[in-house]
Every structure is written in C-alpha cells, then in structure tokens.
Scaffold this active site. Structure first.
Site, short mmCIF file in Angstrom:
data_model
loop_
_atom_site.label_atom_id
_atom_site.label_comp_id
_atom_site.label_asym_id
_atom_site.label_seq_id
_atom_site.Cartn_x
_atom_site.Cartn_y
_atom_site.Cartn_z
N ASP A 107 0.18 3.58 10.21
CA ASP A 107 -0.56 3.82 8.97
C ASP A 107 -1.20 2.49 8.58
O ASP A 107 -0.53 1.60 8.08
CB ASP A 107 0.41 4.32 7.88
CG ASP A 107 -0.24 4.43 6.52
OD1 ASP A 107 -1.47 4.21 6.42
OD2 ASP A 107 0.47 4.74 5.54
N LYS A 149 -9.33 -3.13 4.71
CA LYS A 149 -9.76 -1.77 5.05
C LYS A 149 -11.03 -1.37 4.28
O LYS A 149 -11.83 -0.58 4.76
CB LYS A 149 -8.62 -0.81 4.71
CG LYS A 149 -8.81 0.61 5.20
CD LYS A 149 -7.52 1.38 4.96
CE LYS A 149 -7.65 2.83 5.33
NZ LYS A 149 -6.36 3.54 5.12
N GLU A 204 -5.28 10.88 7.47
CA GLU A 204 -4.05 10.59 6.72
C GLU A 204 -3.40 11.85 6.12
O GLU A 204 -2.20 12.04 6.27
CB GLU A 204 -4.33 9.54 5.64
CG GLU A 204 -4.53 8.15 6.24
CD GLU A 204 -5.24 7.18 5.32
OE1 GLU A 204 -5.47 7.52 4.14
OE2 GLU A 204 -5.57 6.06 5.77
N ASP A 247 -2.67 11.94 -2.75
CA ASP A 247 -2.35 10.59 -2.27
C ASP A 247 -2.80 9.55 -3.29
O ASP A 247 -3.99 9.23 -3.38
CB ASP A 247 -3.03 10.37 -0.91
CG ASP A 247 -2.75 8.97 -0.32
OD1 ASP A 247 -2.18 8.12 -1.03
OD2 ASP A 247 -3.13 8.75 0.84
#
Lengths: 619, 174
Positions: free
Chosen positions: A25, A86, A185, A207
């Site tokens: 992840d 990211k 994800e 999330d």
C-alpha cells in the site's frame, strides 16, 4: 539425513513450494507491506515492531533516509525531505504548484512537465522518491521472509490516470520489483474482508486518511469486482479535524493571531493527540507543549460538533458516488472502512446512519489495503491455482483523441471494463504523407484543453500514397493495470507504422531505462551476472511451459509447425547453456514467434471446451 | 472482423438469451483474463490480453440492443459506423426538431413537466423503433436489412436526444 534442496533465486525447488510475493500500500502519508504466510495475510513490521512507514524520504549529502526518521527531520530540513510524494506522481510542476502553493521545495524548473526537486543529493523526481519508499518496504520483506522478493501487487487510488499509474509502475521497476498488477485501493480493501467469496451486491468503501478522502462504489458478482464509481476530496482528511479543534482551542484560550501563528504547530499536534484520545474516552485533556498555556478539557461531543461539517462533506460525496453508480442506498450490502481517521467515533456513526447498516471494522483500517494487496499477490504468483476469483476493473477516465478545432473525441468511455482495445481508422490529407501525429487525452470534457493530455504518438513509415488513399488503423489497447499502448497499421499495404511516444507527464521510456541502470549495482560484472541468470531462468521457464503444453496439445500443430517449434526450442536449450545474454534473448524471441499460433490455438481450444460444456449444462 | 455471436457460442440472431450471454461472459473472462496468466510468460499474457479485450468488447456490443443490431448488420455487409449518410425521412426530422425546441425552452423555473413529457415520448419511440427493428432483422432480406439500418439511424437520433434531456435534467433539477 535428508539432503537440502537448493534452488536458484526465482526458481522454485519443487512445484508445490510457495512462491514469495508481497502486497504494498503505497500511501500518501504512510505505506505498508504485507504478505501471506501460513495462509494468513499480515502486514510486516520493522525492527521496532512498527507496521507503518511514513512516506517521507530525506536526501542528505551522503545518505538517503526513509520513514520515521525522515519525517521527524522534515521540520529542520524541509528542502531535502520529500513528504507525501504520491501527490506529485504523474503531475506537472504547474499542477503541483497550483494545488499546493506553499511547498518548501526548490524545483529544477517551474514549467517542466514533471516534478524535479533539487536536493543535496542532486535532482530527484517523484519516481526516485517512490522507488526509495518501495525499496525500503522490499528490504523489510526480504529481511522478514529471509529470501529475495521481486513479485508485488501495488495499490493505487481508483481514480489514478494513466500517467499516475505508469509512474507508480516505473518506480516499482526502479526498486527492483516486478509488478504483477496495480490494484485499486478500494478493491484491495474489499478483498481483505473476503467479500469476493460468497458476497454478492454493492459494496461501498469509505476511505478517510490524513489528508484525502475517497469513496468508491463496487459491484461484486460471482467473484468479479467492478468499480462503479469513485468520488471524494483530495484535500479533506483527519488533519482537517486537528485544525478545526486547534482553531477552536485557540479561540477559547483567547490567543492573538500572531500567538496562534507562532504556536500553531504545537497546537495542532496537541489537538491531534486529544482527537485520538477521544476515540477511546469521553473526555480528553488538550495540553500544548508550552508553559504559556493552560490545559483545556475537551469532550467527545465538543469535538463532534466541530468536525460535523467536515464529516457531512464526506457524506455528500457518498451520496454523489451512489448516484454516479446509479444505485440506491439500500442496495449497498457492505460498507468497508479504510484509513486511520475512520477510528473517530463520529465518523463511524455518520457512515452507519447514512448507509443504515454498521460498517465493517474488524481489520485495522490502516492495514486493510495492504492486506488485500497481499491476498491478490498470493493468487497472481500462482500459490492458489484452484481459485475462481477474478478482479475486473474499469477505466477510471475516458480516453480520447484530439480532433479538428481542439475537440476531444472519445475512443474508450470511462467505466469500460479493462483490458479493452478499440481500433480507429485515420487517413492522410496530403499526397505522399508518410507521418501523422495522434494526441491522446484522458477526461470527460469536450475540449482537449479541459482534459488531461496523456501523450503524443507520432506515426512514421506510412507508405506514400495519394491523399486519403492510405487507411491507417490505429489500435488503442488498455491493459489490466489501466495502462494505454498504441499500435498502427496501414491497411492496404499491411505496413505497420512506427510509433514514438512522447508522454505529456512523467518520464520517457529511455529516461526510465537510464534510472533502471543507475539503480542496479554499480559493479558492472554483478549486473551482467544477474542479467544472465535472469535470462537463463526465463529460458528454462519458457521451455518447461512449452514442453508441458506440447505433451497435452501437440495435435493442435501440423507436423511442419511442430518440427519448426521443436527446432527453435532446441536452439534455445543449447544457447541457454552459454553466457551470451543477447543470444539467449534472441532465442527466446524466436521460440515465442514459433509458438504464437500454438498458444492462440490452445486458448481457443479451452474456450471451445468451456462453451461446449456450458451448452450441455443448459440442455 | 470477429463474429461476437460465435465467440460467445450464441446463435447469430437479434433475439438473445441475456442470461446465457452474461454467464458465458463470466466464463470467458475467467478463461482469458491476463491475471489468469500472471505467472506465465509474456507471450501468453499478450495473447490473453488480446483475446480478453475481444471478450469485453463483444460483451458490451451484444448486451446493447442497438450495438448488437449494428454488429448483426455489419456481419450482413451493412456498415453504419462512421457513415455519412443523412436521414431521408423528412417527417422524422421535423418531429425531431419539434422535440428539440421543446427541450431548448426548458428553464430552471419552468419545464419540469416538459422534461417528463420528453421522457415519455422517448420511451414510446424506443419501444416502437426496437419492435420494428426486430421484425426487419428477422426477415433477413436485403430490403429488410436496409429498413433495419434506417431504424437504427433513427434510434441513434433518439438516443442523442435522450442524452440531451438527461443533461438538462441534471443541470436544472437535480
């Protein structure tokens, strides 16, 4: 005494031996690595029993520090410490500066099509930084598992576009990882809860991380996952809860603007600690690391009132995502919680109230994505040959090409199941024209300028003909990772056009190749030895697979085809015994060519058998 | 060109057993998805990728009545994709213009009933056109195939109108 079997790296000693593979992840604020051991998927910890790795890398003069230490050092060495990289993958500097105007970094160029940060160690791009994080996780896995690990599944947000996905894959290659699949994800989270087996229907994945919020709506049907819609807010997360609480406390303490500004960092971290304590207790004491201020008692209700507007924003996004997916709330059979901020009771309550059912919470919300990735890696590496599970993903954003007047013509619509291929025909508009350019964009808007530019493909080698006589068939292929490739052929002559790709964001292939070379051991001999070993292992694998296939299906080939294939296989076998890397490569390619038809016929045969079986069942 | 009916082992007809289509689709996905070949060589994965892309496209073509009809016509030698032939039916075109004017007059404060009315019109048109399409396609003569192609062109007009109605609805009343 039993003899020990020693296997070449990457080659299993026995067919039933478990192969190593990891799930990663690669998160905005932190990253994790997980693997399946004794049938259990679990995240792996560092020497200090910490499972999370902060996604932070510090490039000081002579060493590279990844993780907690880098994160701590960010405050006093902000220029050389890159956090939350990211956000920058597959983005231009302009984009990045537009969204985050106050970054502490020095950019090599303010108008470059990809981010390059000046550090004490030289210029670093997001692929370098991500690769360093991935390499650190890979190292952790190798240490724990006691063997080399190269096979991985890496997760990406469902809405990541082509450039962002490609960037992630490139980073993995630089870190020495072979990405078997980029996994969305939310899909990974659903997998972790085993929703693939038995469960049918709509699943919502909520999330809420430190700085981002994502909501995804998936449909599960007989083990097939489809992402129906995604939504969220790239600038909303648990950090905003901390700020809301810090602001309220500052007001309560009667701090002046300048005082507040001066102590803001301490104030926010005190607020964060209080927030976390309130997930367990009804009240918490907020203490600022400074003697100037009194401690303040905060109740869970107070915090709840403060963050309610933020939580409502996430609920509105949930409503929109359901609408985009064209499903109603009562069709949702399970709700999965991901991200540390879903530990806040008020968040859980709001989610439960909205969906009218308790969300799944038994797996640590920080670990759930990595665990799902590990489960998928275990299947893809071949440890579960009997599984029926198949993940089907969709294209997150439409692919189109630029046409006259700057309009985008859609070629593959968003939410199309991938892999997918679409062919489009083009013609020349000038006599003798031998080249043309195709500009591919991604997005839903009508104007090219409002979409995201992906790449410019230049086709050359078109045979010269009268204007309009050449018919060039261009095939746009999207693979299971959501990545685009383009091939072209002139129809009347059968000549295939050469294609040069100029990606709009991210790096060109030769730049990646350069980084790959740099990343390998500097000792040239080591590299040579390693590449030779890899080619030899590959040659052995190709031969073994073909021999197995031939023992079952040799009758699919004519005597002549069979003889030709066997001859090429013999050549490969001979060449593989020597140390000529290029010769082995060529021999493998020749075997591939000679066995192409065979492989296609075998697949057709398996389809025919399956279809015949089905029609018998239906009678 | 791939005959998608054959790829799915289904009879080459417009009428289709949708349950059988969906079941075969899932089976073909399992047989051809590149993930199934993740531990095998690049060649095997490439072949799987190509075959699997055909399976996905085939499914999306076959499950949509309009695209299925277009595919069927194309197998019979009539190509509608990218054609420049214009609509010949003047009455149909006049009717279209009228509906479009209705839509253009819709504003935020008024016209929710008009949107409703247009939805009903579109539904009725769809029903009528698809029924006619099925009749023509079943006859399998050159003449009926041309008639089917004309009906498909009309369906495309109606689909476009439908998209615009939805867009307006989203804009004003959601």
């Amino acid at each position: 005494m039993a003899l020990l079997q020693i296997a070449e790296p990457g080659q299993s000693a026995a067919p039933h031996q478990r192969k190593l593979a990891i799930g990663i992840d690669l998160g905005t604020t932190h990253s994790l690595v997980a693997t399946v051991r004794s049938g259990q998927a679990e995240t792996l910890a560092d020497e200090q029993e910490r499972h999370l790795l902060p996604s932070a890398v510090q490039y000081s003069q002579d060493n590279t520090i990844v993780g907690y230490k880098a994160y701590e050092n960010a405050a006093h060495d902000p220029k050389n410490t890159i956090i939350s990289v990211k956000r920058f993958i597959g983005r231009s500097v302009e984009d990045v500066l537009h969204t985050w105007p106050n970054l502490p970094y020095e950019f090599a160029s303010e108008c470059a099509q990809n981010v390059q940060i000046k550090t004490q160690q030289g210029i670093k791009n997001p692929i370098h930084v991500s690769a360093d994080i991935l390499a650190s996780l890979r190292g952790r896995a190798e240490k724990t598992l006691g063997d080399e690990v190269t096979k991985a599944v890496i997760t990406v947000p469902a809405y990541f576009d082509d450039a962002q996905r490609q960037g992630t894959k490139d980073a993995a290659a630089v870190a020495g990882l072979d990405v078997m699949r980029l996994l969305n994800e939310p899909t990974a989270a659903a997998l972790a809860y085993g929703l693939d087996s038995g469960q049918e229907g709509i699943v919502a994945v909520y999330d809420l991380g430190g700085g981002t919020f994502d909501i995804s709506v998936l449909r599960l049907s007989r083990g097939v996952f489809e992402v129906l819609s995604t939504g969220g807010d790239s600038a909303l997360g648990g950090d905003d809860f901390d700020h809301a609480l810090a602001d309220a406390v500052a007001t309560q303490l009667g701090l002046s603007e300048s005082d507040k500004k001066r102590h803001y960092r301490a104030l926010v971290s005190a607020a964060k600690r209080a927030k976390e304590a309130l997930s367990e207790h009804d009240t918490a004491v907020l203490e600022i690391d400074s003697d100037e201020f009194a401690a303040v008692e905060i109740s869970r209700e107070q915090l709840q009132a403060l963050i309610q507007p933020l939580i409502q924003k996430t609920i509105r996004a949930c409503r929109r995502a359901l609408k985009d997916a064209d499903v109603s709330k009562d069709e949702v059979v399970e709700v999965v919680l991901v991200g540390g901020s879903t530990r806040v009771p008020a968040v859980r309550e709001a989610v439960e109230t909205f969906f009218a059912k308790p969300p799944l919470t038994s797996i640590d919300p920080d670990k759930v994505v990595a665990i799902g990735a590990a489960l998928q890696a275990d299947i893809l590496v071949g440890n579960k040959p009997d599984t029926d599970m198949l993940l089907l993903d969709v294209l997150p954003l439409s692919l189109g090409i630029e046409t006259m007047g700057g309009l985008a013509e859609k070629i593959i619509a968003r939410n199309t199941t991938i892999p997918v291929a679409k062919a489009q025909e083009f013609t020349t508009f000038k006599d003798g024209q031998t080249a043309m350019m195709i500009h591919v964009v991604q997005g839903e808007r009508e104007l090219v300028d409002d979409c995201r530019s992906l790449a410019r493909f230049t086709l050359t080698g078109i045979p010269p003909m009268a204007a309009g006589a050449a018919h060039i068939r261009v095939t746009f292929q999207v693979d299971a990772d959501g990545l685009l490739s383009v091939t072209a052929m002139e129809k009347s002559s059968g000549v295939s056009a050469d294609i040069q790709v100029k990606p709009s964001y991210g790096l060109e292939e030769r730049e990646i190749a350069g980084m790959l070379k740099d990343s390998m051991s500097n000792a040239k001999q080591d590299m040579q030895a390693r590449m030779l070993k890899e080619q030899q292992v590959e040659a052995a694998r190709v031969l073994e697979a073909l021999n197995a296939a031939l023992s079952v299906d040799a009758d699919l080939l004519s005597a002549e085809e069979l003889a030709n294939l066997q001859q090429q296989m013999q050549v490969l076998e001979n060449v593989a015994a020597n140390a000529d890397i290029d010769a082995i490569k060529v021999a493998i390619e020749n075997v591939d060519k000679a066995s192409q038809t065979f492989a296609e016929r075998r697949m057709d045969k398996s389809i025919n058998i399956a279809l015949a079986g089905q029609s018998v069942e239906q009678i | 060109m791939t005959n998608y009916f054959e790829l799915f082992g289904l009879p080459v007809t417009y009428e289709l057993d949708l349950a059988a289509l969906s079941q075969t689709y899932q089976e073909l996905q399992r047989l051809t998805h590149p993930d199934r070949f993740a531990d095998q060589g690049q060649q095997q994965q490439r072949i799987a990728l190509q075959k699997n892309s055909l399976v996905s496209d085939g499914y999306s073509v076959l499950k949509s009545p309009a695209r299925r009809a277009e595919h069927l016509l194309s197998l019979r030698g009539i190509e509608l994709a990218g054609e420049t032939q214009t609509m010949q039916d003047m009455d149909f075109l006049m009717q279209q213009m009228e509906w479009r004017e209705m839509l253009a007059d819709v504003t935020a404060d008024s016209g929710e009933e008009v949107i409703e009315e247009l939805h009903e019109i579109i539904e009725a048109q769809h029903k009528q056109l698809y029924q006619a399409l099925q009749r023509e396609l079943e006859q399998q003569s050159a003449q009926s195939d041309q008639a089917a192609a004309d009906l498909l062109r009309k369906i495309k007009f109606i689909d476009k109108l439908h998209a615009e109605v939805m867009e307006k609805e989203e804009q004003f009343f959601s």
